[in-house]
Design an enzyme around this catalytic site. Structure first.
Site: not given
Ligand code: COA
Length: 334
Positions: A112, A254, A284
Site C-alpha cells: 500500500c 492511504h 482500499n
Molecule cells: N463482518 C463482521 N465481523 C467481522 C468482519 C466482517 N467483515 N471482519 C471481522 N469481523 C469480526 C472479527 O472476527 C472479530 O470477531 P471476534 O471479536 O468474535 O473475534 C470482530 O469482528 C472484531 O475484529 P477486529 O479485527 O478486532 O476488528 P477491527 O475493529 O480491528 O476491524 C479491520 C478490522 C480489518 C477493519 C481493521 O483492523 C483494519 O482496518 N485494519 C487495517 C486494514 C488495512 O487497511 N490493511 C491494509 C494495509 S494498510
C-alpha cells in the site's frame, strides 16, 4: 542544479463493476452495518474475469498522459503487488501498450506504500537525469489475491489504478516534490502476506496449501502500525519542508480505513475535515489508493492549485512513506 520532480498530469481509472456491502453480505457472514462502521467503506470496484492489473494501469496511464499533454514520458514506474505474472515485470508491457516502446520501465513492490515509493523512484530518475518525464502508475487487481471466503479481507480491498506524470522542473514551481520520507521494517513482514508464489514457497506442480495464494492480514495490528507510521513519516516530511500541521490544506493518506485516516489526523493535530476521503466508494486499492484519492479530490473541486498537500502511506513489508508539495494546476481527462 539538480532538477526537481514536478507533477504535470494526473489520471485515474476504476473498473465499471461495483460491489456493494449488501452484495458481500449475501456471500459472507458480514453486514453493511459492520463494514461501514468498522471501515467507512460502502462500495468498491472489481475487475471482470479476464482483466488484469496491466489493463487498469494502461487506462490510468493514458489519462495521465493526456492530462500532461504535450509531454511524453521517457520512463515508467509501476507500483503494484498484483502483477500480471510473477515474471516478467508488468511495467514494460504497460509501456508498450501506451506506445512508449523502448523507454525504461520497472515495477516497484511496496504494497500500500507502493505509490509513494514509485514517486521517489521517479523523482530519482529525474534528479540523476536518466529521464525528463516519468509516468508513475499505481495499479492493483487485489480481487485476484483475496480469499472469496475471508470476511476479514474481502470487504476491505478494491481494484483500480491512478497515475501522475512527473517532469523535470524547479523546486519553486507548484507540483514540485518538496520533501519525501520512506521507511521499512521487515520484522513485521508476517502482518500482511501472500505465502505462496515466490521463491520461499514456489510452485512444485502440486496444488499449494489451502489458501496459500491468498492475501492474509492481521488487521488489528496493521491498524495500529498504520496509524503510528503514517503520522511518524508525515511529521518527518513536515520537518524537512518547514511546515507545521496547521499549514497542511489537504492530507491525502492511504485510503485503508476511515478510522485509520482520522486517527492519523488526530495524532498530527490536523482537522479531520482536511483529510481527503474516497475509500467509501473505492475501498482500499493499495498502490492505486493515493492517486485515486487525488483525482477524486480534484474532480470534486476540493483540491485546488497552490494548496499545500501532504501525502502519506503505509503498507505490507512493513513499508511507509510521505511527500509534501504545493498542488499544481492539472486537468483531468474523463
Ligand atoms: N463482518 C463482521 N465481523 C467481522 C468482519 C466482517 N467483515 N471482519 C471481522 N469481523 C469480526 C472479527 O472476527 C472479530 O470477531 P471476534 O471479536 O468474535 O473475534 C470482530 O469482528 C472484531 O475484529 P477486529 O479485527 O478486532 O476488528 P477491527 O475493529 O480491528 O476491524 C479491520 C478490522 C480489518 C477493519 C481493521 O483492523 C483494519 O482496518 N485494519 C487495517 C486494514 C488495512 O487497511 N490493511 C491494509 C494495509 S494498510
Amino acid at each position: 542544479m539538480t532538477p526537481a520532480a514536478v507533477i504535470a498530469g494526473l489520471g485515474a481509472w476504476v473498473p465499471r463493476r461495483v460491489v456493494t456491502n449488501d452484495m458481500l453480505a449475501e456471500e459472507l457472514d458480514t453486514s453493511d452495518e459492520w463494514i461501514r462502521s468498522r471501515t467507512g467503506i460502502v462500495t468498491r470496484h472489481v475487475i471482470e474475469a479476464g482483466m488484469a492489473t496491466s489493463d487498469l494501469a494502461v487506462e490510468a496511464g493514458k489519462r495521465a498522459i493526456a492530462s500532461a499533454c504535450p509531454l511524453r514520458p521517457d520512463a515508467l514506474v509501476l507500483a503494484t503487488v498484483t502483477p500480471d505474472h510473477p515474471c516478467p515485470a508488468t511495467a514494460p508491457a504497460v509501456a508498450t501498450r501506451l506506445g512508449l516502446d523502448g523507454i525504461p520501465a520497472m515495477d516497484v513492490a511496496a504494497v500500500c506504500s507502493g505509490f509513494i515509493y514509485a514517486l521517489a523512484v521517479g523523482a530519482g530518475l529525474i534528479a540523476t537525469e536518466q529521464a525528463t518525464t516519468v509516468l508513475v502508475i499505481g495499479a492493483e487487481a487485489y480481487s485476484t489475491i483475496l480469499d472469496p471466503q475471508d470476511r476479514t479481507t474481502r470487504p476491505i480491498f478494491g481494484d483500480g489504478a491512478g497515475a501522475v506524470v512527473l517532469r523535470a522542473g524547479h523546486r519553486s514551481e507548484p507540483g514540485a516534490l518538496l520533501g519525501m520520507d520512506l521507511g521499512s521494517d521487515g520484522s513485521g513482514a508476517d502482518l500482511i502476506q501472500v505465502m505462496a508464489g515466490g521463491s520461499r514457497q514456489r510452485g512444485t506442480g502440486r496444488p499449494p496449501g489451502p489458501g496459500d495464494h491468498y492475501f492474509r492480514m492481521r488487521g488489528r495490528e496493521v491498524f495500529q502500525q498504520a496509524v503510528f507510521h503514517m503520522a511518524d513519516t508525515s511529521c518527518r516530511v513536515l520537518k524537512k519542508v518547514g511546515w507545521q500541521p496547521e499549514d497542511v490544506d489537504w492530507l491525502v493518506a492511504h485510503q485503508a480505513n476511515v478510522r485509520i485516516v482520522h486517527a492519523v489526523c488526530a495524532q498530527m493535530g490536523i482537522p479531520a475535515a482536511r483529510a481527503v476521503v474516497n475509500l467509501d466508494r473505492v475501498g482500499n486499492t493499495s498502490a492505486a489508493s493515493i492517486p485515486l484519492a487525488l483525482a477524486d479530490a480534484v474532480a470534486r473541486g476540493q483540491l485546488r492549485a497552490d494548496q499545500r498537500v501532504l501525502l502519506t502511506a503505509f503498507g505490507g513489508g512493513l513499508t511507509w512513506g510521505a511527500a509534501a508539495l504545493h498542488w499544481p494546476q492539472v486537468h483531468l481527462t474523463p
